[in-house]
Design an enzyme around this catalytic site. Structure first.
Site, mmCIF file in Angstrom:
data_model
loop_
_atom_site.group_PDB
_atom_site.id
_atom_site.type_symbol
_atom_site.label_atom_id
_atom_site.label_comp_id
_atom_site.label_asym_id
_atom_site.label_seq_id
_atom_site.Cartn_x
_atom_site.Cartn_y
_atom_site.Cartn_z
ATOM 1 N N CYS A 52 0.855 -1.195 0.000
ATOM 2 C CA CYS A 52 0.000 0.000 0.000
ATOM 3 C C CYS A 52 0.887 1.238 0.000
ATOM 4 C CB CYS A 52 -0.894 0.011 1.240
ATOM 5 S SG CYS A 52 -2.259 -1.131 1.080
ATOM 6 N N GLU A 77 2.870 5.958 2.895
ATOM 7 C CA GLU A 77 3.213 4.903 3.864
ATOM 8 C C GLU A 77 4.586 4.350 3.475
ATOM 9 O OE1 GLU A 77 0.250 1.809 4.364
ATOM 10 O OE2 GLU A 77 1.817 0.315 4.679
HETATM 11 C C1 LIG Z 1 3.126 -7.232 -1.800
HETATM 12 C C2 LIG Z 1 3.326 -6.427 -0.538
HETATM 13 C C3 LIG Z 1 2.430 -6.581 0.514
HETATM 14 C C4 LIG Z 1 2.598 -5.842 1.685
HETATM 15 N N1 LIG Z 1 1.700 -6.019 2.702
HETATM 16 C C5 LIG Z 1 1.822 -5.289 3.822
HETATM 17 C C6 LIG Z 1 0.886 -5.465 4.900
HETATM 18 O O1 LIG Z 1 -0.008 -6.281 4.871
HETATM 19 N N2 LIG Z 1 1.055 -4.697 6.003
HETATM 20 C C7 LIG Z 1 2.060 -3.780 6.105
HETATM 21 O O2 LIG Z 1 2.146 -3.096 7.127
HETATM 22 N N3 LIG Z 1 2.961 -3.612 5.108
HETATM 23 C C8 LIG Z 1 2.876 -4.339 3.983
HETATM 24 N N4 LIG Z 1 3.799 -4.180 2.990
HETATM 25 C C9 LIG Z 1 4.907 -3.229 3.154
HETATM 26 C C10 LIG Z 1 6.199 -3.889 3.681
HETATM 27 O O3 LIG Z 1 6.260 -5.219 3.277
HETATM 28 C C11 LIG Z 1 6.313 -3.857 5.201
HETATM 29 O O4 LIG Z 1 6.300 -2.549 5.668
HETATM 30 C C12 LIG Z 1 7.581 -4.583 5.678
HETATM 31 O O5 LIG Z 1 7.448 -4.881 7.036
HETATM 32 C C13 LIG Z 1 8.865 -3.808 5.411
HETATM 33 O O6 LIG Z 1 9.976 -4.632 5.757
HETATM 34 P P1 LIG Z 1 11.328 -4.623 4.907
HETATM 35 O O7 LIG Z 1 12.287 -5.488 5.603
HETATM 36 O O8 LIG Z 1 11.040 -4.929 3.485
HETATM 37 O O9 LIG Z 1 11.749 -3.105 5.063
HETATM 38 P P2 LIG Z 1 12.500 -2.209 3.981
HETATM 39 O O10 LIG Z 1 11.534 -1.822 2.906
HETATM 40 O O11 LIG Z 1 13.775 -2.810 3.563
HETATM 41 O O12 LIG Z 1 12.819 -0.930 4.863
HETATM 42 C C14 LIG Z 1 11.785 -0.094 5.350
HETATM 43 C C15 LIG Z 1 12.384 0.851 6.386
HETATM 44 O O13 LIG Z 1 12.743 0.097 7.529
HETATM 45 C C16 LIG Z 1 14.088 0.370 7.875
HETATM 46 N N5 LIG Z 1 14.652 -0.840 8.440
HETATM 47 C C17 LIG Z 1 14.758 -2.055 7.852
HETATM 48 N N6 LIG Z 1 15.356 -2.923 8.678
HETATM 49 C C18 LIG Z 1 15.636 -2.248 9.810
HETATM 50 C C19 LIG Z 1 16.267 -2.583 11.032
HETATM 51 N N7 LIG Z 1 16.790 -3.795 11.259
HETATM 52 N N8 LIG Z 1 16.412 -1.616 11.971
HETATM 53 C C20 LIG Z 1 15.939 -0.376 11.755
HETATM 54 N N9 LIG Z 1 15.337 0.005 10.631
HETATM 55 C C21 LIG Z 1 15.188 -0.916 9.663
HETATM 56 C C22 LIG Z 1 14.758 0.735 6.561
HETATM 57 O O14 LIG Z 1 15.956 1.441 6.776
HETATM 58 C C23 LIG Z 1 13.671 1.545 5.907
HETATM 59 O O15 LIG Z 1 13.700 2.860 6.397
HETATM 60 C C24 LIG Z 1 3.670 -4.930 1.802
HETATM 61 C C25 LIG Z 1 4.579 -4.790 0.749
HETATM 62 C C26 LIG Z 1 4.417 -5.547 -0.410
HETATM 63 C C27 LIG Z 1 5.410 -5.396 -1.512
#
Ligand SMILES: Cc1cc2nc3c(=O)[nH]c(=O)nc-3n(C[C@H](O)[C@H](O)[C@H](O)COP(=O)(O)OP(=O)(O)OC[C@H]3O[C@@H](n4cnc5c(N)ncnc54)[C@H](O)[C@@H]3O)c2cc1C
EC number: 1.3.1.98
Length: 303
Positions: free
Chosen positions: A219, A299
């Site tokens: 989203c 978001e």
């Molecule tokens: C198909 C799809 C479905 C999704 N569904 C949902 C859903 O249902 N609910 C929802 O809330 N989100 C959803 N998301 C968004 C996303 O997946 C989540 O927010 C997810 O938890 C992000 O994790 P990431 O490791 O990919 O973070 P990243 O995208 O790699 O990073 C996001 C942020 O977190 C920071 N970060 C990462 N790791 C750490 C760490 N260890 N310490 C401190 N900061 C850190 C990064 O620096 C960055 O600022 C979805 C995304 C996709 C593509």
């Protein structure tokens, strides 16, 4: 510390679920706790900004190049700290993939994460975002007891759950820029069969309501507040609803388009250019504001 294996001008597009074309000026793949601490120290010593990449699933990087040090978090470790008849306390490293954690939890009979089935990314990213699910409302930080962080001086500190100030799409890390090393969760014991059913229900709903398995970052915009909803006399806070009502489903610029399945998802058909993504985002913001007088907030982290 000085022999950190840093690569230069590394193409990181494949680490981003939206697949925008980006190069990292300096890049390091962290596989352990020590690696993450060393990377932070390296960035301080060399006066480089540091960006931590989890699963890259909540990012829209529209720059061609990321300055400073980009660290990919591949620190994967799961330890059981306490096991009692009713619950378990587990330490999960921040680079641990959420899908793997859910699979392991369900198979072992640990309740708490099952409704996040289908959530991409890492445990660290999910804590940073306090990632959520809607049916029923569940947040990733709900069962967190405490965590270990790296602070801005590269010191390790232990903080309890309250420290995070978890809220909708929010944790304090978005202000402090500290790095999660491990999250320690308390999970209730449950029947794997029931957990499996709950997870299947969530995944089924996800697949019915969201585009699945294609290049997006989930989203894109935050839902509006209850106050805004009431002022507009709407029955929902859904940003996707506003985008849909502004007539934008399917709207395409270059290879980026608004999903016809869920209007809050922006999809990269493949090879999308960042300038087209930026134009599409501006169009969405402009049309929604024109129709509803609401400024949508992202978001997804747009860099
Ligand atoms: C198909 C799809 C479905 C999704 N569904 C949902 C859903 O249902 N609910 C929802 O809330 N989100 C959803 N998301 C968004 C996303 O997946 C989540 O927010 C997810 O938890 C992000 O994790 P990431 O490791 O990919 O973070 P990243 O995208 O790699 O990073 C996001 C942020 O977190 C920071 N970060 C990462 N790791 C750490 C760490 N260890 N310490 C401190 N900061 C850190 C990064 O620096 C960055 O600022 C979805 C995304 C996709 C593509």
């Amino acid at each position: 510390m000085t022999n950190l294996k840093v690569e230069k001008n590394k193409d990181i597009s494949n680490f981003l679920t939206l697949k925008t074309r980006v190069k990292a000026e300096y890049f390091f793949d962290a596989k352990t706790r020590q690696d993450l601490i060393a990377a932070k120290k390296y960035s301080l010593k060399n006066d480089l900004s540091m960006f931590l990449l989890g699963g890259g699933s909540n990012l829209a990087i529209t720059k061609d190049a990321l300055a400073g040090l980009t660290v990919k978090n591949d620190y994967r470790e799961l330890k059981v700290l306490e096991d009692s008849p009713d619950s378990v306390i587990v330490s999960v490293s921040s680079g641990y993939p959420v899908t793997l954690l859910i699979a392991k939890s369900i198979a072992t009979g640990w309740g708490g994460f099952e409704f996040h089935q289908g959530l991409p990314g890492t445990v660290g990213g999910a804590i940073y975002m306090n990632s959520k699910w809607t049916k029923p409302p569940t947040y990733f930080g709900d069962d967190l007891l405490y965590a270990y962080l790296i602070d801005e001086k590269a010191e390790v500190k232990k903080v309890d759950r309250e420290y995070f100030q978890f809220a909708y799409d929010y944790s304090i890390l978005q202000k402090t820029h500290e790095i999660v090393l491990e999250g320690i969760f308390q999970l209730g014991k449950a029947d794997p069969k029931i957990l499996r059913e709950k997870a299947a229900f969530a995944l089924d709903y996800r697949k019915k309501t969201q585009p699945y398995g294609i290049a997006s970052s989930g989203c894109f915009f935050r839902n509006i507040t209850e106050d805004q909803k009431n002022k507009l006399k709407l029955s929902t806070t859904s940003a996707g609803y506003l985008i849909d009502q502004a007539g934008l489903k399917g709207r395409t610029i270059g290879n980026f388009y608004v999903s016809p399945v869920h209007a809050n998802f922006i999809i990269n058909r493949g090879g999308g250019k960042s300038e087209d993504l930026v134009r599409l985002l501006n169009l969405i913001r402009g049309e929604v504001e024109k129709k509803f007088g609401v400024k949508l907030e992202e978001e997804v982290i747009v860099i």
